[in-house]
Design an enzyme around this catalytic site. Structure first.
Site, PDB file in Angstrom:
ATOM      1  N   ILE A  87     -12.325   5.731 -23.085  1.00  0.00           N
ATOM      2  CA  ILE A  87     -13.652   5.123 -23.333  1.00  0.00           C
ATOM      3  C   ILE A  87     -14.514   6.214 -24.010  1.00  0.00           C
ATOM      4  O   ILE A  87     -15.827   5.858 -24.252  1.00  0.00           O
ATOM      5  CB  ILE A  87     -14.139   4.530 -22.004  1.00  0.00           C
ATOM      6  CG1 ILE A  87     -14.241   5.504 -20.803  1.00  0.00           C
ATOM      7  CG2 ILE A  87     -13.377   3.381 -21.547  1.00  0.00           C
ATOM      8  CD1 ILE A  87     -14.803   5.018 -19.558  1.00  0.00           C
ATOM      9  N   GLY A  88     -14.101   7.285 -24.237  1.00  0.00           N
ATOM     10  CA  GLY A  88     -14.951   8.426 -24.897  1.00  0.00           C
ATOM     11  C   GLY A  88     -14.378   9.802 -25.009  1.00  0.00           C
ATOM     12  O   GLY A  88     -13.382   9.951 -24.280  1.00  0.00           O
TER      13      GLY A  88
ATOM     14  N   SER B  20     -16.002  17.184 -28.054  1.00  0.00           N
ATOM     15  CA  SER B  20     -15.513  18.464 -28.073  1.00  0.00           C
ATOM     16  C   SER B  20     -15.172  19.310 -26.694  1.00  0.00           C
ATOM     17  O   SER B  20     -14.631  19.967 -26.404  1.00  0.00           O
ATOM     18  CB  SER B  20     -16.628  19.324 -28.618  1.00  0.00           C
ATOM     19  OG  SER B  20     -17.755  19.557 -27.939  1.00  0.00           O
ATOM     20  N   TYR B  21     -15.813  18.454 -25.465  1.00  0.00           N
ATOM     21  CA  TYR B  21     -15.528  19.098 -24.159  1.00  0.00           C
ATOM     22  C   TYR B  21     -14.250  18.452 -23.649  1.00  0.00           C
ATOM     23  O   TYR B  21     -13.829  18.909 -22.508  1.00  0.00           O
ATOM     24  CB  TYR B  21     -16.787  19.001 -23.434  1.00  0.00           C
ATOM     25  CG  TYR B  21     -17.749  20.061 -23.650  1.00  0.00           C
ATOM     26  CD1 TYR B  21     -17.508  21.412 -23.278  1.00  0.00           C
ATOM     27  CD2 TYR B  21     -18.736  19.845 -24.734  1.00  0.00           C
ATOM     28  CE1 TYR B  21     -18.437  22.480 -23.539  1.00  0.00           C
ATOM     29  CE2 TYR B  21     -19.674  20.807 -25.184  1.00  0.00           C
ATOM     30  CZ  TYR B  21     -19.390  22.100 -24.496  1.00  0.00           C
ATOM     31  OH  TYR B  21     -20.545  23.043 -24.876  1.00  0.00           O
ATOM     32  N   GLY B  22     -14.023  17.231 -24.037  1.00  0.00           N
ATOM     33  CA  GLY B  22     -12.665  16.761 -23.154  1.00  0.00           C
ATOM     34  C   GLY B  22     -12.591  14.991 -23.618  1.00  0.00           C
ATOM     35  O   GLY B  22     -13.362  14.467 -24.585  1.00  0.00           O
TER      36      GLY B  22
ATOM     37  N   VAL C  34     -12.435  10.858 -22.074  1.00  0.00           N
ATOM     38  CA  VAL C  34     -12.740   9.977 -20.651  1.00  0.00           C
ATOM     39  C   VAL C  34     -11.863   8.914 -20.581  1.00  0.00           C
ATOM     40  O   VAL C  34     -11.758   8.234 -21.625  1.00  0.00           O
ATOM     41  CB  VAL C  34     -14.478   9.594 -20.568  1.00  0.00           C
ATOM     42  CG1 VAL C  34     -14.466   8.987 -19.180  1.00  0.00           C
ATOM     43  CG2 VAL C  34     -15.110  11.092 -20.752  1.00  0.00           C
TER      44      VAL C  34
ATOM     45  N   LYS D 293     -12.223  12.144 -16.194  1.00  0.00           N
ATOM     46  CA  LYS D 293     -12.736  12.920 -17.248  1.00  0.00           C
ATOM     47  C   LYS D 293     -11.527  14.148 -17.502  1.00  0.00           C
ATOM     48  O   LYS D 293     -11.482  15.026 -16.476  1.00  0.00           O
ATOM     49  CB  LYS D 293     -13.798  13.460 -17.233  1.00  0.00           C
ATOM     50  CG  LYS D 293     -14.135  14.429 -18.339  1.00  0.00           C
ATOM     51  CD  LYS D 293     -15.980  14.825 -18.535  1.00  0.00           C
ATOM     52  CE  LYS D 293     -16.095  15.553 -19.673  1.00  0.00           C
ATOM     53  NZ  LYS D 293     -17.538  15.829 -19.620  1.00  0.00           N
TER      54      LYS D 293
ATOM     55  N   ASP E 200     -33.081  18.917 -14.251  1.00  0.00           N
ATOM     56  CA  ASP E 200     -32.704  18.270 -15.582  1.00  0.00           C
ATOM     57  C   ASP E 200     -32.796  16.700 -15.469  1.00  0.00           C
ATOM     58  O   ASP E 200     -32.052  16.044 -15.741  1.00  0.00           O
ATOM     59  CB  ASP E 200     -31.607  18.826 -16.242  1.00  0.00           C
ATOM     60  CG  ASP E 200     -31.489  18.231 -17.653  1.00  0.00           C
ATOM     61  OD1 ASP E 200     -32.711  17.905 -18.186  1.00  0.00           O
ATOM     62  OD2 ASP E 200     -30.379  18.140 -18.165  1.00  0.00           O
TER      63      ASP E 200
END
Length: 582
Positions: free
Chosen positions: A111-112, A115-117, A119, A134, A231
């Site tokens: 589903i996604g 650059s980092y991985g 999902v 993930k 954040d």
């Protein structure tokens, strides 16, 4: 039943006749095909989160609805969305080269990716629960990114609360000293508050109150543990169809200890500008407090009320101008606390601005809601209430209940000793491995006894995923549909100890907002899901929400073009103010 609960019930009955499109917030399963609706996000390009948006399948009707379901009332709270549909026959090979069906998790689709991985949506075959998995690639290529991941998985282990996203499991790597990727299993959330706000122009006062209550309740718990999130923004607040919210993305969070130097504590502070407290826009105050998060909560609440960001500054100076346009020129007492001389001079020389009445800025809004909003958005941090104090505001009369508002014990300094020293790659790898073992108690006991096992006597979940899904990758590359290869005679992965979860059933019953289960039934260990896999994990943060299926660039509105960015550090901001406004 309180007056606000009754008003929700009346609202539900009034909308009883409204029907929900078949392509709503649910995941529809027909045979081997799974159709999932996805939001169109406002891409946050300037934040550089590294995610590629995946465009697959036809665009859905923009007038479709998400169903916020109340089991008690048997009706739907419609929430507009503009979904895109991913073609279920296209399963990305990027994930399945490393991951597939291990004993416990049945992967339904990718589903996604970014650059980092990668999902994937999956089903826990032991419980029938839908989860998001993930895979984080090459964790240790950059020590700073690995340290952020370490910080976040540690905090999400220590902070267990119904208003904080939960890590359910982390897979054991095949090798203690050489692993590069990690696989983190989260509870699956459907969307985030940014998408809820963007897709709906008819949220009720009860929605506003309910959302703010959950957010403040979560912050009460977080702040009691001496943690500052740093954040908070709508995209970092996950949402489900039952109106439940969960705070995520603790990659920038810090634990505050009395002996923590301010300069060290805030060196890497780059939170999103639109939700940044005024004291962080120019290194204003010598000591920062949880009030920085309270300001962000106020900005989010204002966005809920109006549907638009309250302070969408284009740069730091513009941000301060927008704040003072609404709140008026800061008092002499507040100005005296600003430690940056040039920033102080800029604000002191600013033309005098009167405070805008909130009743004028937010016409038609509940006066009690505006009174609380004014408290949350006090320019001077000492004038803002704590989360605990805000929960006692008359706005929450009949809703707040201290028994449903657990607080955490302060976190031990020993948990974050790594923040005080420079870490090498192998140091971070060992610390992350130690965190992973918290989800594998048998292996943890061996580790604590001084065992120095470099690899494991039984196949790890990661090893099995590589072996069992090689054929699936080959099938996908040929454009074929392929089912995961069934496991044969592989030992089960070590299970984590399951602890009690904080319940929230009484609260939802009082509000007449029923708990909607993540699955309808379980057949042969696999659930027939009702919900869409919408909670995607972005960037180096392991828990932030990111939906895929972005609008074409030419279709984005003016608001979307003002995407907030991950900005300069506090010291750089001070210099920028000085250069622009000396």
């Amino acid at each position: 039943m309180g007056g606000r609960a009754r008003s929700i019930l009346r609202w539900l009955r009034h909308h009883r006749s409204r029907r929900v499109s078949s392509s709503s917030f649910h995941l529809t399963t027909t045979g081997d095909d799974t159709v999932k609706d996805l939001h169109d996000p406002r891409r946050e390009d300037a934040e550089g989160d590294g995610w590629e948006e995946v465009h697959e399948g036809p665009e859905s009707d923009p007038e479709e609805y998400i169903a916020l379901v109340s089991e008690d009332a048997g009706t739907h709270l419609p929430v507009r969305t503009e979904p895109r549909r991913m073609d279920p026959s296209k399963k990305e090979p990027d994930f399945f080269t490393e991951y597939g069906e291990a004993n416990r998790y049945k992967v339904s689709e990718v589903i996604g990716k970014g650059s980092y991985g990668v999902v994937a949506a999956a089903v826990d075959t032991q419980t029938g629960e839908r989860v998001a998995i993930k895979k984080i690639n090459d964790v240790f290529d950059h020590v700073s990114d690995a340290t952020r991941i370490l910080r976040e998985i540690k905090l999400l282990r220590l902070l267990r609360h119904p208003d904080i996203v939960e890590i359910k499991h982390i897979m054991l790597p095949p090798s203690r000293r050489e692993f590069r990727d990690i696989y983190v299993i989260f509870e699956l959330m459907e969307s985030d508050l940014h998408q809820v706000i963007k897709a709906n122009d008819d949220l009720t006062p009860e929605h506003h109150q309910f959302f703010l209550y959950q957010l403040l309740r979560g912050m009460k718990y977080i702040h009691a543990a001496s943690v500052f999130h740093r954040d908070l923004k709508p995209k970092n607040i996950l949402a489900n169809a039952d109106c439940k919210l969960k705070v995520c993305d603790f990659g920038l969070a810090r634990v505050s200890f009395n002996d923590t130097p301010s300069a060290i504590f805030w060196t890497d502070y780059v939170a999103t500008r639109w939700y940044r407290a005024p004291e962080l826009c120019g290194s204003f105050f010598s000591k920062y407090t949880p009030a920085i998060d309270i300001w962000s909560v106020g900005c989010i609440f204002a966005e809920l009320l109006t549907g638009k960001p309250l302070f969408p500054g284009k740069n730091v100076v513009h941000q301060l101008d927008l704040m003072t346009d609404l709140l008026g020129t800061p008092s002499a007492e507040s100005l005296a606390k600003i430690r940056n001389e040039k920033a102080r001079r800029y604000l002191s020389n600013m033309r005098k601005k009167p405070r805008v009445p909130f009743t004028k800025k937010f016409p038609g809004v509940d006066p009690m809601a505006l009174h609380l909003l004014e408290r949350l958005l006090a320019f001077d941090p000492k004038d803002r209430p704590s989360a605990e104090e805000a929960l006692t505001d008359p706005y929450f009369n009949g809703l707040a209940n201290s028994e449903r508002e657990p607080i955490a014990q302060p976190i031990s300094k020993l948990e974050f000793e790594f923040e005080k020293r420079k870490l090498a790659k192998d140091d971070v790898r060992e610390l992350i491995y130690r965190e992973i073992l918290e989800y594998h108690p048998h292996m943890l006991q061996e580790y604590l006894r001084g065992g120095d096992q470099m690899s494991f006597m039984y196949p790890s979940g990661v090893d099995r995923f590589k072996r069992q899904f090689a054929h699936l990758e080959e099938g996908v590359s040929k454009g074929e549909k392929s089912s995961p290869q069934l496991r044969q005679n592989a030992s089960l992965p070590r299970e984590r100890a399951i602890g009690n979860k904080h319940g929230d059933d009484e609260y939802h019953a009082k509000l007449n907002v029923g708990e909607k289960p993540c699955h309808a039934s379980v057949t042969d260990g696999i659930s027939k899901p009702l919900m869409s896999a919408r909670s995607l994990l972005k960037s180096e943060s392991i828990s932030a929400s990111k939906c895929i299926g972005e609008k074409p660039k030419q279709d984005r509105d003016q608001e979307d073009s003002l995407t907030e960015s991950m900005d300069e550090t506090a010291d750089e901001v001070s210099e920028k103010v000085a250069q622009l406004k000396t």
